[in-house]
Design a protein around this motif. Structure first.
Motif, PDB file in Angstrom:
ATOM      1  N   GLU A   1      42.022 -54.164  -9.940  1.00  0.00           N
ATOM      2  CA  GLU A   1      43.209 -54.182  -9.424  1.00  0.00           C
ATOM      3  C   GLU A   1      43.684 -52.727  -8.810  1.00  0.00           C
ATOM      4  OE1 GLU A   1      47.070 -56.706 -10.334  1.00  0.00           O
ATOM      5  OE2 GLU A   1      46.658 -55.064 -11.872  1.00  0.00           O
ATOM      6  N   GLN A   2      43.296 -51.783  -9.824  1.00  0.00           N
ATOM      7  CA  GLN A   2      43.808 -50.436  -9.631  1.00  0.00           C
ATOM      8  C   GLN A   2      43.156 -49.745  -8.521  1.00  0.00           C
ATOM      9  OE1 GLN A   2      43.122 -49.102 -13.520  1.00  0.00           O
ATOM     10  NE2 GLN A   2      45.143 -49.590 -14.344  1.00  0.00           N
ATOM     11  N   HIS A   3      41.711 -50.106  -8.199  1.00  0.00           N
ATOM     12  CA  HIS A   3      40.826 -49.496  -7.222  1.00  0.00           C
ATOM     13  C   HIS A   3      40.228 -50.417  -6.097  1.00  0.00           C
ATOM     14  CE1 HIS A   3      41.288 -46.034 -10.152  1.00  0.00           C
ATOM     15  NE2 HIS A   3      40.888 -46.952 -10.871  1.00  0.00           N
TER      16      HIS A   3
ATOM     17  N   GLY B   1      33.292 -51.371 -14.408  1.00  0.00           N
ATOM     18  CA  GLY B   1      33.790 -50.568 -13.298  1.00  0.00           C
ATOM     19  C   GLY B   1      34.919 -51.519 -12.627  1.00  0.00           C
ATOM     20  N   PRO B   2      35.458 -50.961 -11.452  1.00  0.00           N
ATOM     21  CA  PRO B   2      35.202 -49.719 -10.878  1.00  0.00           C
ATOM     22  C   PRO B   2      35.696 -48.617 -11.357  1.00  0.00           C
ATOM     23  CG  PRO B   2      36.854 -50.956  -9.437  1.00  0.00           C
ATOM     24  CD  PRO B   2      36.279 -51.902 -10.612  1.00  0.00           C
ATOM     25  N   ASP B   3      35.126 -47.362 -11.181  1.00  0.00           N
ATOM     26  CA  ASP B   3      35.617 -46.311 -11.679  1.00  0.00           C
ATOM     27  C   ASP B   3      35.790 -45.265 -10.325  1.00  0.00           C
ATOM     28  OD1 ASP B   3      35.727 -44.308 -14.528  1.00  0.00           O
ATOM     29  OD2 ASP B   3      34.852 -43.219 -12.774  1.00  0.00           O
TER      30      ASP B   3
ATOM     31  N   LEU C   1      37.406 -49.625  -3.710  1.00  0.00           N
ATOM     32  CA  LEU C   1      36.115 -49.728  -4.254  1.00  0.00           C
ATOM     33  C   LEU C   1      35.398 -50.985  -4.398  1.00  0.00           C
ATOM     34  CD1 LEU C   1      36.219 -47.136  -7.028  1.00  0.00           C
ATOM     35  CD2 LEU C   1      35.174 -46.924  -4.822  1.00  0.00           C
ATOM     36  N   VAL C   2      36.436 -52.161  -4.574  1.00  0.00           N
ATOM     37  CA  VAL C   2      35.745 -53.522  -4.517  1.00  0.00           C
ATOM     38  C   VAL C   2      35.465 -53.843  -3.046  1.00  0.00           C
ATOM     39  CG1 VAL C   2      36.498 -55.872  -5.314  1.00  0.00           C
ATOM     40  CG2 VAL C   2      37.198 -53.784  -6.680  1.00  0.00           C
ATOM     41  N   GLN C   3      36.348 -53.346  -2.398  1.00  0.00           N
ATOM     42  CA  GLN C   3      36.131 -53.998  -0.653  1.00  0.00           C
ATOM     43  C   GLN C   3      34.873 -53.364  -0.270  1.00  0.00           C
ATOM     44  OE1 GLN C   3      38.164 -55.997   1.315  1.00  0.00           O
ATOM     45  NE2 GLN C   3      36.193 -55.973   1.984  1.00  0.00           N
ATOM     46  N   ARG C   4      34.636 -52.147  -0.371  1.00  0.00           N
ATOM     47  CA  ARG C   4      33.419 -51.220  -0.099  1.00  0.00           C
ATOM     48  C   ARG C   4      32.123 -51.843  -0.822  1.00  0.00           C
ATOM     49  NH1 ARG C   4      31.542 -45.043  -1.490  1.00  0.00           N
ATOM     50  NH2 ARG C   4      29.244 -45.409  -0.527  1.00  0.00           N
TER      51      ARG C   4
ATOM     52  N   GLN D   1      40.633 -64.887  -9.686  1.00  0.00           N
ATOM     53  CA  GLN D   1      41.576 -64.905  -8.791  1.00  0.00           C
ATOM     54  C   GLN D   1      41.542 -63.711  -7.760  1.00  0.00           C
ATOM     55  OE1 GLN D   1      45.218 -66.060 -10.851  1.00  0.00           O
ATOM     56  NE2 GLN D   1      44.623 -68.347 -11.224  1.00  0.00           N
ATOM     57  N   LEU D   2      41.616 -62.707  -8.778  1.00  0.00           N
ATOM     58  CA  LEU D   2      41.646 -61.274  -7.833  1.00  0.00           C
ATOM     59  C   LEU D   2      40.557 -61.069  -7.054  1.00  0.00           C
ATOM     60  CD1 LEU D   2      42.935 -58.408  -7.392  1.00  0.00           C
ATOM     61  CD2 LEU D   2      41.542 -57.615  -9.606  1.00  0.00           C
ATOM     62  N   LEU D   3      39.135 -61.301  -7.584  1.00  0.00           N
ATOM     63  CA  LEU D   3      38.126 -61.106  -6.981  1.00  0.00           C
ATOM     64  C   LEU D   3      37.819 -62.029  -5.722  1.00  0.00           C
ATOM     65  CD1 LEU D   3      35.525 -60.396  -9.602  1.00  0.00           C
ATOM     66  CD2 LEU D   3      36.907 -58.911  -8.589  1.00  0.00           C
ATOM     67  N   CYS D   4      38.536 -63.030  -5.769  1.00  0.00           N
ATOM     68  CA  CYS D   4      38.212 -64.140  -4.475  1.00  0.00           C
ATOM     69  C   CYS D   4      38.957 -63.540  -3.393  1.00  0.00           C
ATOM     70  CB  CYS D   4      39.142 -65.339  -4.849  1.00  0.00           C
ATOM     71  SG  CYS D   4      39.171 -66.851  -3.426  1.00  0.00           S
ATOM     72  N   GLN D   5      39.979 -62.537  -3.316  1.00  0.00           N
ATOM     73  CA  GLN D   5      40.442 -62.038  -2.211  1.00  0.00           C
ATOM     74  C   GLN D   5      39.646 -61.184  -1.553  1.00  0.00           C
ATOM     75  OE1 GLN D   5      43.910 -59.622  -3.697  1.00  0.00           O
ATOM     76  NE2 GLN D   5      44.446 -61.355  -5.113  1.00  0.00           N
ATOM     77  N   TYR D   6      38.562 -60.783  -2.240  1.00  0.00           N
ATOM     78  CA  TYR D   6      37.577 -59.915  -1.569  1.00  0.00           C
ATOM     79  C   TYR D   6      36.500 -60.642  -0.888  1.00  0.00           C
ATOM     80  CZ  TYR D   6      40.214 -56.109  -3.707  1.00  0.00           C
ATOM     81  OH  TYR D   6      41.131 -55.448  -4.190  1.00  0.00           O
ATOM     82  N   ASP D   7      35.730 -61.755  -1.639  1.00  0.00           N
ATOM     83  CA  ASP D   7      34.618 -62.478  -1.408  1.00  0.00           C
ATOM     84  C   ASP D   7      34.737 -63.863  -0.918  1.00  0.00           C
ATOM     85  OD1 ASP D   7      34.765 -63.317  -3.867  1.00  0.00           O
ATOM     86  OD2 ASP D   7      32.748 -62.626  -4.712  1.00  0.00           O
ATOM     87  N   SER D   8      36.191 -64.506  -1.020  1.00  0.00           N
ATOM     88  CA  SER D   8      36.504 -65.693  -0.721  1.00  0.00           C
ATOM     89  C   SER D   8      35.897 -66.681  -1.721  1.00  0.00           C
ATOM     90  CB  SER D   8      36.102 -65.982   0.638  1.00  0.00           C
ATOM     91  OG  SER D   8      36.962 -65.233   1.480  1.00  0.00           O
ATOM     92  N   GLU D   9      35.207 -66.189  -2.616  1.00  0.00           N
ATOM     93  CA  GLU D   9      34.392 -67.140  -3.729  1.00  0.00           C
ATOM     94  C   GLU D   9      35.720 -67.614  -4.800  1.00  0.00           C
ATOM     95  OE1 GLU D   9      31.833 -68.710  -3.452  1.00  0.00           O
ATOM     96  OE2 GLU D   9      30.679 -67.403  -1.981  1.00  0.00           O
ATOM     97  N   PRO D  10      35.841 -68.929  -5.267  1.00  0.00           N
ATOM     98  CA  PRO D  10      37.013 -69.168  -6.349  1.00  0.00           C
ATOM     99  C   PRO D  10      36.386 -68.808  -7.888  1.00  0.00           C
ATOM    100  CG  PRO D  10      35.811 -71.018  -5.482  1.00  0.00           C
ATOM    101  CD  PRO D  10      35.422 -69.957  -4.526  1.00  0.00           C
TER     102      PRO D  10
END
Length: 213
Positions: free
Chosen positions: A67-69, A37-39, A72-75, A110-119
């Motif tokens: 990146e497209q959703h 996912g996310p779907d 959902l990642v933020q949720r 790099q993308l996921l770090c924007q949500y959880d601040s983990e490098p």
């Protein structure tokens, strides 16, 4: 149904800090993980189900789909779930060079770090592919690869009744990392039946920790 593949049993001989097939069984914890996912159609239903039962899980996300959703990642992060790295495009790593494999992971980190601040995030290669090049690279750079000890086999697209019966007959045990997917309704429908039963029996489900204690 064979929920415990031989490959994962063999991988247990590798150090946990490098390849993790199980996690801490403290307080009877089991660990639901969802790939691909996310779907936009299926993931919200799964998040609703987990929230209803106050269960936390781990999502190994495909970077392009994340990146497209983004909502959902933020949720996922807001509701206490863990997010992991399942590559950017979900291409077969069998056909990629090591540099291409790492580019897939780095772009997703790099993308996921924007949500959880983990490098850096826990890694799960597409289709569970692992070769000596990737294994050695991760060992040298302190990266952790997460497999599973319990395969729901939802990707084989069984009927819901059949999947429920198989999982009910051989439920996950404490410390098991359960492989499932949130790009279809198959695992979600089965968990809608089984989660209330398992919780009533005293089973506990947690998100994977970044590192084992």
């Amino acid at each position: 149904m064979n929920m415990r593949p031989r490959k994962q049993q063999l991988l247990r001989w590798l150090p946990d800090r490098l390849v993790r097939t199980r996690a801490s069984a403290h307080a009877g914890a089991r660990y639901l993980t969802f790939d691909d996912g996310p779907d936009p159609e299926h993931t919200p239903r799964l998040l609703d189900l987990l929230a209803k039962h106050r269960v936390h899980a781990s999502f190994f996300l495909v970077g392009l789909r994340a990146e497209q959703h983004p909502s959902l990642v933020q949720r996922m992060v807001d509701e206490g779930h863990a997010i992991g790295n399942h590559s950017w495009n979900h291409w077969s790593f069998n056909s990629l060079s090591l540099q291409q494999q790492m580019d897939e992971f780095c772009r997703t980190d790099q993308l996921l770090c924007q949500y959880d601040s983990e490098p850096q995030h826990l890694l799960r290669p597409p289709q569970g592919y692992l070769d000596a090049r990737l294994l050695l690279h991760c060992a040298r750079h302190g990266r952790s690869i997460v497999y599973w000890s319990y395969d729901s086999m939802d990707y084989q697209k069984p009927a819901t009744d059949a999947l429920v019966a198989g999982l009910r007959a051989k439920p996950p045990q404490p410390g098991d990392i359960v492989l499932a997917h949130d790009d279809s309704d198959i695992a979600i429908d089965a968990l809608g039946v089984l989660l209330p039963e398992w919780l009533a029996q005293g089973h506990h489900f947690r998100a994977l920790p970044r590192k084992e204690p």
